[in-house]
Motif scaffolding. Sequence first.
Motif, PDB file in Angstrom:
ATOM      1  N   UNK A  36       0.665  -1.301  -0.054  1.00 32.01           N
ATOM      2  CA  UNK A  36       0.078  -0.044   0.172  1.00 32.01           C
ATOM      3  C   UNK A  36       0.829   1.336   0.172  1.00 32.01           C
ATOM      4  N   UNK A  37       2.083   1.150   0.180  1.00 30.99           N
ATOM      5  CA  UNK A  37       2.936   2.497   0.277  1.00 30.99           C
ATOM      6  C   UNK A  37       3.743   2.508  -0.955  1.00 30.99           C
ATOM      7  N   UNK A  38       3.127   3.188  -1.909  1.00 39.86           N
ATOM      8  CA  UNK A  38       3.952   3.320  -3.061  1.00 39.86           C
ATOM      9  C   UNK A  38       5.408   4.133  -2.819  1.00 39.86           C
ATOM     10  N   UNK A  39       5.469   5.158  -1.920  1.00 44.31           N
ATOM     11  CA  UNK A  39       6.736   5.956  -1.741  1.00 44.31           C
ATOM     12  C   UNK A  39       7.694   4.963  -1.094  1.00 44.31           C
ATOM     13  N   UNK A  40       7.372   3.976  -0.411  1.00 45.18           N
ATOM     14  CA  UNK A  40       8.458   2.710   0.226  1.00 45.18           C
ATOM     15  C   UNK A  40       9.056   1.959  -1.047  1.00 45.18           C
ATOM     16  N   UNK A  41       7.920   1.807  -1.729  1.00 47.96           N
ATOM     17  CA  UNK A  41       8.516   1.002  -3.115  1.00 47.96           C
ATOM     18  C   UNK A  41       9.194   1.820  -3.876  1.00 47.96           C
ATOM     19  N   UNK A  42       8.741   3.043  -4.208  1.00 51.49           N
ATOM     20  CA  UNK A  42       9.691   3.805  -5.161  1.00 51.49           C
ATOM     21  C   UNK A  42      11.068   4.030  -4.518  1.00 51.49           C
ATOM     22  N   UNK A  43      11.137   4.058  -3.174  1.00 48.66           N
ATOM     23  CA  UNK A  43      12.592   4.350  -2.805  1.00 48.66           C
ATOM     24  C   UNK A  43      13.398   3.059  -2.964  1.00 48.66           C
ATOM     25  N   UNK A  44      12.626   1.827  -2.855  1.00 49.55           N
ATOM     26  CA  UNK A  44      13.377   0.467  -3.040  1.00 49.55           C
ATOM     27  C   UNK A  44      13.725   0.487  -4.467  1.00 49.55           C
ATOM     28  N   UNK A  45      13.043   1.121  -5.493  1.00 46.84           N
ATOM     29  CA  UNK A  45      13.299   1.115  -6.817  1.00 46.84           C
ATOM     30  C   UNK A  45      14.359   1.888  -7.176  1.00 46.84           C
ATOM     31  N   UNK A  46      14.373   2.965  -6.545  1.00 48.27           N
ATOM     32  CA  UNK A  46      15.562   4.072  -6.564  1.00 48.27           C
ATOM     33  C   UNK A  46      16.783   3.418  -6.237  1.00 48.27           C
ATOM     34  N   UNK A  47      16.859   2.867  -5.057  1.00 48.13           N
ATOM     35  CA  UNK A  47      18.034   2.234  -4.542  1.00 48.13           C
ATOM     36  C   UNK A  47      18.759   1.243  -5.507  1.00 48.13           C
ATOM     37  N   UNK A  48      17.638   0.448  -6.164  1.00 47.71           N
ATOM     38  CA  UNK A  48      18.190  -0.479  -6.972  1.00 47.71           C
ATOM     39  C   UNK A  48      18.726  -0.011  -8.433  1.00 47.71           C
ATOM     40  N   UNK A  49      18.248   1.326  -8.723  1.00 47.23           N
ATOM     41  CA  UNK A  49      18.932   1.654  -9.917  1.00 47.23           C
ATOM     42  C   UNK A  49      20.219   2.290  -9.491  1.00 47.23           C
ATOM     43  N   UNK A  50      20.663   2.546  -8.588  1.00 48.84           N
ATOM     44  CA  UNK A  50      22.058   2.763  -8.248  1.00 48.84           C
ATOM     45  C   UNK A  50      23.077   1.669  -8.032  1.00 48.84           C
ATOM     46  N   UNK A  51      22.521   0.545  -7.289  1.00 48.73           N
ATOM     47  CA  UNK A  51      23.662  -0.380  -7.119  1.00 48.73           C
ATOM     48  C   UNK A  51      22.271  -1.724  -6.944  1.00 48.73           C
ATOM     49  N   UNK A  52      22.961  -2.859  -6.417  1.00 54.09           N
ATOM     50  CA  UNK A  52      22.116  -3.929  -6.018  1.00 54.09           C
ATOM     51  C   UNK A  52      21.579  -3.647  -4.556  1.00 54.09           C
ATOM     52  N   UNK A  53      20.402  -4.410  -4.350  1.00 61.32           N
ATOM     53  CA  UNK A  53      20.086  -4.348  -2.974  1.00 61.32           C
ATOM     54  C   UNK A  53      20.129  -5.886  -2.314  1.00 61.32           C
ATOM     55  N   UNK A  54      19.961  -5.978  -1.152  1.00 55.87           N
ATOM     56  CA  UNK A  54      19.957  -7.373  -0.340  1.00 55.87           C
ATOM     57  C   UNK A  54      18.294  -7.381  -0.073  1.00 55.87           C
ATOM     58  N   UNK A  55      17.660  -8.483  -0.469  1.00 64.24           N
ATOM     59  CA  UNK A  55      16.304  -8.665   0.029  1.00 64.24           C
ATOM     60  C   UNK A  55      16.450  -9.936   1.158  1.00 64.24           C
ATOM     61  N   UNK A  56      16.011  -9.642   2.481  1.00 67.27           N
ATOM     62  CA  UNK A  56      16.181 -10.545   3.332  1.00 67.27           C
ATOM     63  C   UNK A  56      14.850 -10.608   4.185  1.00 67.27           C
ATOM     64  N   UNK A  57      13.737 -11.381   3.644  1.00 69.06           N
ATOM     65  CA  UNK A  57      12.596 -11.733   4.304  1.00 69.06           C
ATOM     66  C   UNK A  57      12.544 -12.694   4.947  1.00 69.06           C
ATOM     67  N   UNK A  58      11.417 -12.959   5.964  1.00 66.79           N
ATOM     68  CA  UNK A  58      11.247 -14.220   6.557  1.00 66.79           C
ATOM     69  C   UNK A  58      11.239 -15.711   5.778  1.00 66.79           C
ATOM     70  N   UNK A  59      11.303 -16.386   6.286  1.00 68.68           N
ATOM     71  CA  UNK A  59      10.919 -17.543   5.421  1.00 68.68           C
ATOM     72  C   UNK A  59       9.839 -18.430   5.587  1.00 68.68           C
ATOM     73  N   UNK A  60       8.655 -17.595   5.759  1.00 69.61           N
ATOM     74  CA  UNK A  60       7.173 -18.008   6.047  1.00 69.61           C
ATOM     75  C   UNK A  60       6.602 -17.707   4.919  1.00 69.61           C
ATOM     76  N   UNK A  61       5.151 -17.704   4.619  1.00 67.24           N
ATOM     77  CA  UNK A  61       4.515 -17.591   3.661  1.00 67.24           C
ATOM     78  C   UNK A  61       4.249 -15.878   3.627  1.00 67.24           C
ATOM     79  N   UNK A  62       4.275 -15.217   4.598  1.00 69.66           N
ATOM     80  CA  UNK A  62       3.990 -13.834   4.561  1.00 69.66           C
ATOM     81  C   UNK A  62       5.470 -13.178   3.856  1.00 69.66           C
TER      82      UNK A  62
END
Length: 187
Positions: A36-62
């Motif tokens: 629901x937070x487009x600004x948060x997703x936009x930030x992540x997209x911008x970070x990924x334009x500059x360099x790689x990003x690390x994605x570390x989420x829990x290993x559950x369904x969520x």
Amino acid sequence: MKIKYPIIVEGKYDKIKITSLFEATVITTDGFGIFNKEEKLSLIKELAKKDKIILLTDSDGGGHLIRSHIKTMIPADRLINLYTPAIEGKEKRKKEFSKAGILGVEGTEKETLINLLSPFCEDADESPKSLITKADLYSYGLSGKADSKEKRASLLKKLGLPCDMTPNAMLSAINILYSKEEFEKLI
């Protein structure tokens, strides 16, 4: 130790855990708030334009849902997928087990997180290592064969990784955690 890439985690307790171990830029998805937070997703997209990003989420369904959502927004060559082991347990601050009954990033042992993230420290050795390929997975019977799914699930369980990983996700995780030689010894 300073991590050279931004790290995306689910919540504030995950962020606290990571920043207690590393000097790092850590962005939270606010759990399902990322949907629901487009600004948060936009930030992540911008970070990924500059360099790689690390994605570390829990290993559950969520965690899988959040990871999948972010993966649709970020080019694959800009994303480093890290996976915590699927270990049964309950976070210390919680009264009850999670729905999946496994620990998330905040409950993962310090040593495990250090092992996962230390290859991405600014002073880490960047000499290229020999990678496991899709052809290797096929030759070991881990993809493309009738019983491949069962073999992958067995191997993933042995490695302490989520048993429902796709072949591509498994390949990414194994290449981060093991050299080709270490993987061949495990097989």
